[in-house]
Design a protein around this motif. Structure first.
Motif, short mmCIF file in Angstrom:
data_model
loop_
_atom_site.label_atom_id
_atom_site.label_comp_id
_atom_site.label_asym_id
_atom_site.label_seq_id
_atom_site.Cartn_x
_atom_site.Cartn_y
_atom_site.Cartn_z
N LEU A 13 -19.97 36.04 7.83
CA LEU A 13 -21.23 36.28 6.91
C LEU A 13 -22.28 35.39 7.15
O LEU A 13 -23.52 35.86 7.13
CB LEU A 13 -20.89 36.51 5.40
CG LEU A 13 -19.90 37.48 5.02
CD1 LEU A 13 -19.55 37.29 3.60
CD2 LEU A 13 -20.43 38.78 5.13
N THR A 14 -21.91 33.99 7.42
CA THR A 14 -23.15 33.17 7.69
C THR A 14 -23.57 33.34 9.01
O THR A 14 -24.70 33.23 9.45
CB THR A 14 -22.79 31.71 7.67
OG1 THR A 14 -22.12 31.52 6.50
CG2 THR A 14 -23.57 30.59 8.03
N ALA A 15 -22.84 33.60 10.13
CA ALA A 15 -23.22 33.98 11.58
C ALA A 15 -24.38 35.29 11.32
O ALA A 15 -25.15 35.55 12.16
CB ALA A 15 -22.06 34.51 12.30
N PHE A 16 -23.87 36.37 10.42
CA PHE A 16 -24.71 37.42 10.40
C PHE A 16 -26.22 36.78 9.86
O PHE A 16 -27.22 37.36 10.33
CB PHE A 16 -24.03 38.50 9.37
CG PHE A 16 -25.03 39.53 9.06
CD1 PHE A 16 -25.10 40.64 9.66
CD2 PHE A 16 -25.85 39.45 7.75
CE1 PHE A 16 -26.15 41.75 9.45
CE2 PHE A 16 -26.74 40.46 7.33
CZ PHE A 16 -26.85 41.69 8.22
N LEU A 17 -26.30 35.91 8.92
CA LEU A 17 -27.43 35.31 8.34
C LEU A 17 -28.10 34.59 9.59
O LEU A 17 -29.34 34.87 9.51
CB LEU A 17 -27.26 34.25 7.30
CG LEU A 17 -26.67 35.17 5.76
CD1 LEU A 17 -26.26 34.04 4.86
CD2 LEU A 17 -27.66 36.10 5.26
N LEU A 18 -27.28 33.79 10.09
CA LEU A 18 -28.21 33.44 11.53
C LEU A 18 -28.85 34.24 12.35
O LEU A 18 -29.81 34.28 12.66
CB LEU A 18 -27.10 32.50 12.38
CG LEU A 18 -27.40 31.97 13.51
CD1 LEU A 18 -28.50 30.80 13.32
CD2 LEU A 18 -26.35 31.14 14.47
N GLY A 19 -28.01 35.37 12.57
CA GLY A 19 -28.54 36.59 13.50
C GLY A 19 -29.68 37.14 12.78
O GLY A 19 -30.94 37.52 13.67
N MET A 20 -29.81 37.33 11.59
CA MET A 20 -31.07 37.80 10.86
C MET A 20 -32.33 36.89 10.88
O MET A 20 -33.32 37.39 11.38
CB MET A 20 -30.78 38.15 9.32
CG MET A 20 -29.93 39.23 9.11
SD MET A 20 -29.25 39.44 7.18
CE MET A 20 -31.08 39.88 6.67
N ALA A 21 -32.12 35.47 10.71
CA ALA A 21 -32.99 34.74 11.04
C ALA A 21 -33.54 34.53 12.41
O ALA A 21 -34.93 34.52 12.58
CB ALA A 21 -32.42 33.24 10.56
N VAL A 22 -32.66 34.43 13.32
CA VAL A 22 -33.07 34.62 14.72
C VAL A 22 -33.62 36.02 15.02
O VAL A 22 -34.90 35.81 15.88
CB VAL A 22 -31.85 34.46 15.77
CG1 VAL A 22 -31.96 34.58 16.99
CG2 VAL A 22 -31.18 33.03 15.36
N GLY A 23 -33.46 36.95 14.54
CA GLY A 23 -34.19 38.13 14.65
C GLY A 23 -35.55 38.10 14.13
O GLY A 23 -36.37 38.94 14.72
N GLN A 24 -35.70 37.38 13.20
CA GLN A 24 -37.18 37.08 12.36
C GLN A 24 -37.89 36.07 13.19
O GLN A 24 -39.07 35.55 12.77
CB GLN A 24 -37.00 36.81 10.99
CG GLN A 24 -36.54 38.08 10.40
CD GLN A 24 -36.37 37.96 8.91
OE1 GLN A 24 -36.53 36.93 8.30
NE2 GLN A 24 -35.70 39.02 8.25
N GLY A 25 -37.36 35.52 14.37
CA GLY A 25 -38.02 34.41 15.01
C GLY A 25 -37.47 32.85 15.09
O GLY A 25 -38.22 32.07 15.69
N ALA A 26 -36.51 32.79 14.27
CA ALA A 26 -35.97 31.42 14.15
C ALA A 26 -35.45 30.73 15.39
O ALA A 26 -34.63 31.86 15.88
CB ALA A 26 -34.97 31.18 12.86
N ASP A 27 -35.44 29.59 15.61
CA ASP A 27 -34.73 29.04 16.70
C ASP A 27 -33.20 29.01 16.45
O ASP A 27 -32.69 28.43 15.57
CB ASP A 27 -35.09 27.73 17.17
CG ASP A 27 -34.43 26.89 18.25
OD1 ASP A 27 -34.57 27.30 19.28
OD2 ASP A 27 -33.44 26.24 17.87
N VAL A 28 -32.28 29.52 17.33
CA VAL A 28 -30.86 29.82 17.02
C VAL A 28 -30.29 28.27 16.96
O VAL A 28 -29.34 28.12 16.19
CB VAL A 28 -30.30 30.56 18.04
CG1 VAL A 28 -30.41 30.03 19.64
CG2 VAL A 28 -28.80 30.67 17.87
N GLN A 29 -30.49 27.44 17.93
CA GLN A 29 -29.84 26.07 18.02
C GLN A 29 -30.21 25.11 16.69
O GLN A 29 -29.33 24.97 15.99
CB GLN A 29 -30.43 25.39 19.20
CG GLN A 29 -29.72 25.91 20.76
CD GLN A 29 -28.51 25.86 20.88
OE1 GLN A 29 -27.58 25.24 19.96
NE2 GLN A 29 -28.23 26.41 22.00
N ALA A 30 -31.57 25.19 16.46
CA ALA A 30 -32.03 24.58 14.96
C ALA A 30 -31.33 25.15 13.91
O ALA A 30 -30.96 24.52 13.09
CB ALA A 30 -33.52 24.44 15.02
N SER A 31 -31.39 26.37 13.79
CA SER A 31 -31.12 27.30 12.53
C SER A 31 -29.36 26.78 12.46
O SER A 31 -29.08 26.94 11.22
CB SER A 31 -31.37 28.54 12.44
OG SER A 31 -32.59 28.78 12.68
#
Length: 78
Positions: free
Chosen positions: A48-66
């Motif tokens: 579920l947290t990996a899904f949230l990370l994917g949502m954030a990255v899909g909205q432009g967040a940096d994957v490593q920092a997030s």
């Protein structure tokens, strides 16, 4: 699971979704995050947290920092 099988799966799954397969650095960040959440929060929280990370990255967040921020949050949850 062998590295080759995982790599092939990621390429196939990414193609099915019309996205680029993650490189080694992104794979490591996501797997480390999943480990931290599973061990320090709850096992079901890992995907579920990996899904949230994917949502954030899909909205432009940096994957490593997030991923790093979420790992820090998870390790504080002990």
């Amino acid at each position: 699971m062998s590295e080759n099988v995982l790599g092939e799966w990621l390429v196939e799954a990414a193609a099915a979704l019309g996205v680029e397969a993650p490189g080694r650095e992104v794979q490591t960040a996501v797997l480390d995050l999943a480990r931290d959440v599973a061990h320090n929060v709850a096992r079901p929280g890992a995907p579920l947290t990996a899904f949230l990370l994917g949502m954030a990255v899909g909205q432009g967040a940096d994957v490593q920092a997030s991923a790093a921020a979420l790992s820090r949050l998870a390790t504080r949850a002990e």
